[in-house]
Design an enzyme around this catalytic site. Structure first.
Site, PDB file in Angstrom:
ATOM      1  N   GLY A 119     -43.461 -52.520  56.944  1.00  0.00           N
ATOM      2  CA  GLY A 119     -43.151 -51.174  56.457  1.00  0.00           C
ATOM      3  C   GLY A 119     -42.668 -50.288  57.595  1.00  0.00           C
ATOM      4  O   GLY A 119     -42.643 -50.713  58.767  1.00  0.00           O
ATOM      5  N   ASP A 120     -42.223 -49.100  57.248  1.00  0.00           N
ATOM      6  CA  ASP A 120     -41.730 -48.118  58.229  1.00  0.00           C
ATOM      7  C   ASP A 120     -40.549 -48.639  59.037  1.00  0.00           C
ATOM      8  O   ASP A 120     -40.367 -48.265  60.201  1.00  0.00           O
ATOM      9  CB  ASP A 120     -42.850 -47.690  59.199  1.00  0.00           C
ATOM     10  CG  ASP A 120     -44.074 -47.180  58.484  1.00  0.00           C
ATOM     11  OD1 ASP A 120     -43.892 -46.461  57.493  1.00  0.00           O
ATOM     12  OD2 ASP A 120     -45.198 -47.504  58.906  1.00  0.00           O
ATOM     13  N   LYS A 175     -36.206 -47.822  56.212  1.00  0.00           N
ATOM     14  CA  LYS A 175     -35.499 -48.142  54.962  1.00  0.00           C
ATOM     15  C   LYS A 175     -34.866 -46.899  54.348  1.00  0.00           C
ATOM     16  O   LYS A 175     -33.749 -46.969  53.854  1.00  0.00           O
ATOM     17  CB  LYS A 175     -36.481 -48.741  53.941  1.00  0.00           C
ATOM     18  CG  LYS A 175     -37.016 -50.101  54.331  1.00  0.00           C
ATOM     19  CD  LYS A 175     -37.943 -50.646  53.274  1.00  0.00           C
ATOM     20  CE  LYS A 175     -39.233 -49.859  53.121  1.00  0.00           C
ATOM     21  NZ  LYS A 175     -40.126 -49.867  54.281  1.00  0.00           N
ATOM     22  N   GLY A 213     -43.595 -43.459  52.334  1.00  0.00           N
ATOM     23  CA  GLY A 213     -43.076 -42.188  52.807  1.00  0.00           C
ATOM     24  C   GLY A 213     -41.734 -42.454  53.451  1.00  0.00           C
ATOM     25  O   GLY A 213     -41.668 -43.094  54.481  1.00  0.00           O
ATOM     26  N   HIS A 214     -40.668 -42.050  52.790  1.00  0.00           N
ATOM     27  CA  HIS A 214     -39.333 -42.286  53.337  1.00  0.00           C
ATOM     28  C   HIS A 214     -38.768 -40.990  53.884  1.00  0.00           C
ATOM     29  O   HIS A 214     -38.619 -40.021  53.144  1.00  0.00           O
ATOM     30  CB  HIS A 214     -38.401 -42.832  52.252  1.00  0.00           C
ATOM     31  CG  HIS A 214     -38.681 -44.262  51.895  1.00  0.00           C
ATOM     32  ND1 HIS A 214     -38.093 -44.904  50.849  1.00  0.00           N
ATOM     33  CD2 HIS A 214     -39.473 -45.168  52.491  1.00  0.00           C
ATOM     34  CE1 HIS A 214     -38.527 -46.152  50.805  1.00  0.00           C
ATOM     35  NE2 HIS A 214     -39.373 -46.335  51.784  1.00  0.00           N
ATOM     36  N   THR A 217     -53.827 -46.143  52.918  1.00  0.00           N
ATOM     37  CA  THR A 217     -53.361 -44.755  52.977  1.00  0.00           C
ATOM     38  C   THR A 217     -54.292 -43.830  52.177  1.00  0.00           C
ATOM     39  O   THR A 217     -54.092 -42.623  52.134  1.00  0.00           O
ATOM     40  CB  THR A 217     -51.937 -44.640  52.384  1.00  0.00           C
ATOM     41  OG1 THR A 217     -51.971 -45.135  51.039  1.00  0.00           O
ATOM     42  CG2 THR A 217     -50.927 -45.438  53.184  1.00  0.00           C
ATOM     43  N   GLN A 270     -42.765 -50.235  51.488  1.00  0.00           N
ATOM     44  CA  GLN A 270     -43.588 -51.052  52.397  1.00  0.00           C
ATOM     45  C   GLN A 270     -42.736 -52.205  52.965  1.00  0.00           C
ATOM     46  O   GLN A 270     -41.534 -52.044  53.074  1.00  0.00           O
ATOM     47  CB  GLN A 270     -44.853 -51.563  51.714  1.00  0.00           C
ATOM     48  CG  GLN A 270     -45.882 -50.478  51.399  1.00  0.00           C
ATOM     49  CD  GLN A 270     -45.665 -49.778  50.081  1.00  0.00           C
ATOM     50  OE1 GLN A 270     -45.362 -50.396  49.088  1.00  0.00           O
ATOM     51  NE2 GLN A 270     -45.820 -48.473  50.059  1.00  0.00           N
ATOM     52  N   LEU A 315     -32.685 -48.860  67.455  1.00  0.00           N
ATOM     53  CA  LEU A 315     -32.292 -49.547  68.690  1.00  0.00           C
ATOM     54  C   LEU A 315     -32.422 -48.598  69.885  1.00  0.00           C
ATOM     55  O   LEU A 315     -32.833 -48.988  70.976  1.00  0.00           O
ATOM     56  CB  LEU A 315     -30.839 -50.046  68.593  1.00  0.00           C
ATOM     57  CG  LEU A 315     -30.397 -50.877  69.789  1.00  0.00           C
ATOM     58  CD1 LEU A 315     -30.908 -52.308  69.675  1.00  0.00           C
ATOM     59  CD2 LEU A 315     -28.878 -50.883  69.968  1.00  0.00           C
TER      60      LEU A 315
HETATM   61  P1  IMP Z   1     -52.401 -49.037  50.670  1.00  0.00           P
HETATM   62  O1  IMP Z   1     -51.010 -49.417  50.240  1.00  0.00           O
HETATM   63  O2  IMP Z   1     -52.601 -47.545  50.758  1.00  0.00           O
HETATM   64  O3  IMP Z   1     -53.444 -49.717  49.849  1.00  0.00           O
HETATM   65  O4  IMP Z   1     -52.622 -49.571  52.173  1.00  0.00           O
HETATM   66  C1  IMP Z   1     -52.660 -50.952  52.474  1.00  0.00           C
HETATM   67  C2  IMP Z   1     -51.984 -51.251  53.804  1.00  0.00           C
HETATM   68  O5  IMP Z   1     -50.571 -51.039  53.677  1.00  0.00           O
HETATM   69  C3  IMP Z   1     -52.421 -50.370  54.966  1.00  0.00           C
HETATM   70  O6  IMP Z   1     -52.364 -51.133  56.165  1.00  0.00           O
HETATM   71  C4  IMP Z   1     -51.369 -49.282  55.012  1.00  0.00           C
HETATM   72  O7  IMP Z   1     -51.249 -48.698  56.283  1.00  0.00           O
HETATM   73  C5  IMP Z   1     -50.143 -50.101  54.655  1.00  0.00           C
HETATM   74  N1  IMP Z   1     -49.074 -49.295  54.034  1.00  0.00           N
HETATM   75  C6  IMP Z   1     -49.025 -48.849  52.770  1.00  0.00           C
HETATM   76  N2  IMP Z   1     -47.894 -48.177  52.553  1.00  0.00           N
HETATM   77  C7  IMP Z   1     -47.195 -48.207  53.701  1.00  0.00           C
HETATM   78  C8  IMP Z   1     -45.911 -47.717  54.087  1.00  0.00           C
HETATM   79  O8  IMP Z   1     -45.162 -47.121  53.307  1.00  0.00           O
HETATM   80  N3  IMP Z   1     -45.553 -47.966  55.384  1.00  0.00           N
HETATM   81  C9  IMP Z   1     -46.341 -48.672  56.238  1.00  0.00           C
HETATM   82  N4  IMP Z   1     -47.529 -49.150  55.922  1.00  0.00           N
HETATM   83  C10 IMP Z   1     -47.950 -48.929  54.654  1.00  0.00           C
END
Ligand code: IMP
Length: 425
Positions: free
Chosen positions: A12-13, A16, A40-41, A129, A223, A330
């Protein structure tokens, strides 16, 4: 533009939101298929940052229609606030935001359950989160979830909601947690119901019509591949299928309509939350945090940072069918003397080139690195591939070679114009 799925190929992050924003210019519809407001985009328009949690990034272009598919879990009150926030910034959504009536709801007790579970797990916590995502998907699979179509049938909804909330409130009180105020939450949900009603429809039918009439669709993954409930670093994952297959079930369309799968990766790796991370380096975290970057868009948490891992990106390319890569950030490596790329793992006395399924094995994998000379040049103002320093191009070529997909986009800063498109020869 053909029909494209865009997925994160790391944790994730990956950036995107920005690539979607660039691709949206050529899409008629942008579709969210899974996840919820854990995503969160961040997209920059006219220099101003916008963070979107549930609404597809396509909403920022007036000509694009946005769809929230059945695979998304949505917090109706949060979604209403997100739409109101856009309205305040002059972005209107009427007639161009459609939400699946089958989408499951994230309700106030899901957030408390998320916190309760995390607190109870202590050292073994996932680092979620705390948006209630896992419990909402849990209810869906346990067949006790409430959907948007239930919210629209108010008497039936209130009866089921009250029963579930009362049952869970007993658990919260037993654990010294504040119970959900059922009447107040019902008032808020009623307001969200009225606000969202004009946007709700059978989106599978709507998307089918769009595909048949030759419209171009962009499926926006949230994600990343290694947070996928099946293919990720379980249990340190989110509760949905974040891979390209999940995009299809989460939108209710056929995989035969897809022409390309774009994988987005950072030029290095980051992760938020717990779980194994073979190439993690604390000095890189210090470097990026010192530059004011790599803080979570949803929770503000500091992201963990490491070198780019092509064992992961290769695995992601395989699972998702990635044929094109977008490499972001980059410019974050511009000042490095040496840039390292993980090409394999050492596991005990073996060298392996694949991603182990058992996270206990992954946790003890030692990365095997190939080193590249740093380019020591500010790339953020570069607009053509030919103007990139030779060292940076060598690094990009290696990413493509080890991952097994061509690099089609390169991002060297947050603004729309800080994106280089690399045409096929
Ligand atoms: P949840 O989706 O809130 O249940 O979190 C589960 C895992 O996914 C945790 O490690 C979060 O930090 C990670 N996670 C959930 N959504 C994102 C995202 O949009 N970006 C990065 N990590 C995420």
């Amino acid at each position: 533009m053909p029909n494209t799925i865009l997925v994160g190929a790391q944790w994730g992050d990956e950036g995107k939101g920005k690539i979607i924003d660039v691709l949206t210019e050529r899409a008629d519809l942008v579709v969210r298929c899974q996840g919820g407001n854990n995503a969160g985009h961040t997209v920059f328009v006219n220099g101003k940052p916008h963070v979107l949690h549930l609404i597809p990034s396509g909403i920022l272009r007036q000509s694009t229609v946005s769809v929230i598919g059945n695979g998304v879990v949505l917090d109706p009150v949060g979604l209403m606030a997100e739409i109101q926030g856009l309205n305040e910034r002059g972005v209107t959504v009427d007639g161009r935001l459609w939400i699946s009536d089958l989408a499951h709801l994230v309700l106030p007790y899901h957030r408390v359950l998320d916190a309760l579970k995390e607190n109870q797990m202590g050292d073994r916590k996932i680092g979620t989160t705390r948006r209630g995502i896992g419990p909402a998907y849990g209810d869906k699979v346990a067949r006790v979830g409430l959907r948007l179509l239930d919210l629209l049938k108010w008497d039936r909804f209130t009866e089921k909601y009250r029963a579930l909330a009362e049952e869970r409130n007993t658990l919260f009180v037993q654990n010294d947690l504040e119970p959900v105020d059922i009447d107040r939450s019902l008032d808020e949900l009623a307001a969200a119901r009225d606000f969202l009603r004009p946007h709700v429809r059978n989106t599978a039918l709507f998307l089918d019509e769009a595909i048949r009439s030759g419209k171009s669709l962009l499926f926006e993954g949230a994600q990343g591949t290694f947070l996928d409930i099946d293919h990720g670093t379980y249990p340190y994952v989110t509760s949905s299928n974040t891979t390209s297959g999940g995009a299809m079930t989460g939108a209710g369309v056929s995989p035969t309509c897809i022409d390309s799968v774009v994988g987005v990766i950072k030029a290095y790796t980051t992760r938020v939350g717990e779980g194994p991370f073979p190439t993690e380096q604390s000095f890189l975290a210090d470097h990026f945090h010192g530059m004011g970057r790599e803080f979570g868009a949803t929770t503000g948490r500091k992201r963990r940072c490491g070198w780019l891992d092509t064992v992961m990106t290769r695995h992601a390319a395989m699972i998702n069918g990635i044929d094109q890569l977008a490499v972001t950030n980059l410019d974050g490596l511009d000042t490095m003397d040496t840039v390292r790329l993980c090409t394999a793992y050492r596991l005990g006395d073996r060298e392996i080139g694949f991603y182990p399924t058992d996270i206990d094995e992954l946790a003890v994998c030692e990365p095997v690195y190939r080193d590249f000379k740093g380019w020591k040049t500010d790339t953020s103002g570069i607009r053509r591939l030919e103007d990139l320093p030779a060292e940076a191009r060598t690094y990009l070529d290696a990413i493509a070679e080890y991952t097994g997909a061509r690099v089609s986009w390169l991002s060297i800063g947050p603004a729309r114009e800080q994106t280089i498109e690399i045409p096929m020869h």
